[in-house]
Design an enzyme around this catalytic site. Structure first.
Site, short mmCIF file in Angstrom:
data_model
loop_
_atom_site.label_atom_id
_atom_site.label_comp_id
_atom_site.label_asym_id
_atom_site.label_seq_id
_atom_site.Cartn_x
_atom_site.Cartn_y
_atom_site.Cartn_z
N LYS A 40 -3.84 4.48 5.46
CA LYS A 40 -3.82 4.29 4.01
C LYS A 40 -3.85 5.71 3.45
CE LYS A 40 -4.45 1.93 0.06
NZ LYS A 40 -3.55 0.88 -0.46
N ARG A 179 1.39 -15.98 -1.35
CA ARG A 179 1.09 -16.85 -2.49
C ARG A 179 -0.24 -16.44 -3.12
NH1 ARG A 179 3.57 -20.46 1.23
NH2 ARG A 179 5.31 -21.65 0.32
#
Length: 240
Positions: A40, A179
């Protein structure tokens, strides 16, 4: 030993599940017998524990990886405030140098078989006055995996992001439908539309459609991702 594989994970927006998907991919790679590590490179938002500054996204990646990178390699730039990186960096007196990240990635490639590099925010988040995360992806020269937060407006956001990736000469190795809005009507229809358009325009396969999870479980989600399909795409895109 074959050369290590690596990919750049970006998203249609911030807070759409890049870390969740990156962690799921790490679980999948580990299950495939690979030494999987995560970076990251730029993280905005830190907390202090045991005298060290940490980041929640980086913590999640560390928990999913089976190869732990030194913090300075995993996250060369850890900013304290949770806001746009270029703004926070300027206020903290930090120069977000892409060359430093490229060097950290080179060192990470010496430690693992596959490295998942998670971007920050969407594909074009400023890092400095004239450089953004798209420039970082280009400097790393990595295939891209696009995480699409499935909610109203995601079709346009995904197609625009895919165009931006292609405009920089980077292969779109695949995409993941996440989702994030469990109440969204016609979610499957949106995914089907994107599957057709991204395959036709970019030859980018759907790697998996993830159900809304509360609480999220990257390990469980990893079983819904076609890791072998992604690995084949990464190998095809690797330098010869």
């Amino acid at each position: 030993m074959s050369a290590p594989l690596s990919l750049f994970v970006t998203g249609t927006d911030t807070e759409i599940g890049k870390t969740f998907v990156s962690a799921a991919l790490l679980h999948g790679f580990a299950r495939a017998g690979l030494r999987a590590a995560a970076m990251k490179p730029v993280a905005a938002g830190a907390y202090e524990r045991d005298g060290a500054w940490r980041n929640e996204d980086a913590d999640q990646l560390d928990a999913a990886a089976n190869v732990a990178l030194p913090a300075a390699i995993r996250t060369p730039f850890l900013l304290k405030a949770p806001a746009a990186p270029h703004i926070v960096a300027a206020r903290e007196g930090v120069a977000l140098d892409i060359g430093t990240i490229v060097d950290a990635h080179r060192r990470a490639c010496e430690m693992a078989d596959v490295i998942v590099v998670e971007g920050v925010g969407g594909f074009r988040v400023p890092l400095a006055d004239t450089r953004d995360t798209a420039d970082l992806a280009v400097a790393l020269g990595l295939p891209v995996v696009l995480v699409v937060g499935v909610r109203l407006g995601c079709i346009s956001h995904a197609l625009l992001t895919a165009e931006a990736i292609a405009a920089r000469g980077l292969p779109l190795a695949g995409w993941v439908a996440n989702r994030i809005d469990p109440a969204m009507p016609f979610a499957d229809d949106n995914i089907d539309t994107l599957r057709a358009w991204l395959e036709r325009e970019h030859r980018a396969p759907l790697l998996g459609a993830l159900a809304h999870m509360s609480p999220p479980s990257p390990d469980a989600a990893s079983h819904a991702l076609d890791v072998n399909l992604l690995l084949n795409a990464l190998r095809a895109a690797a330098p010869r």
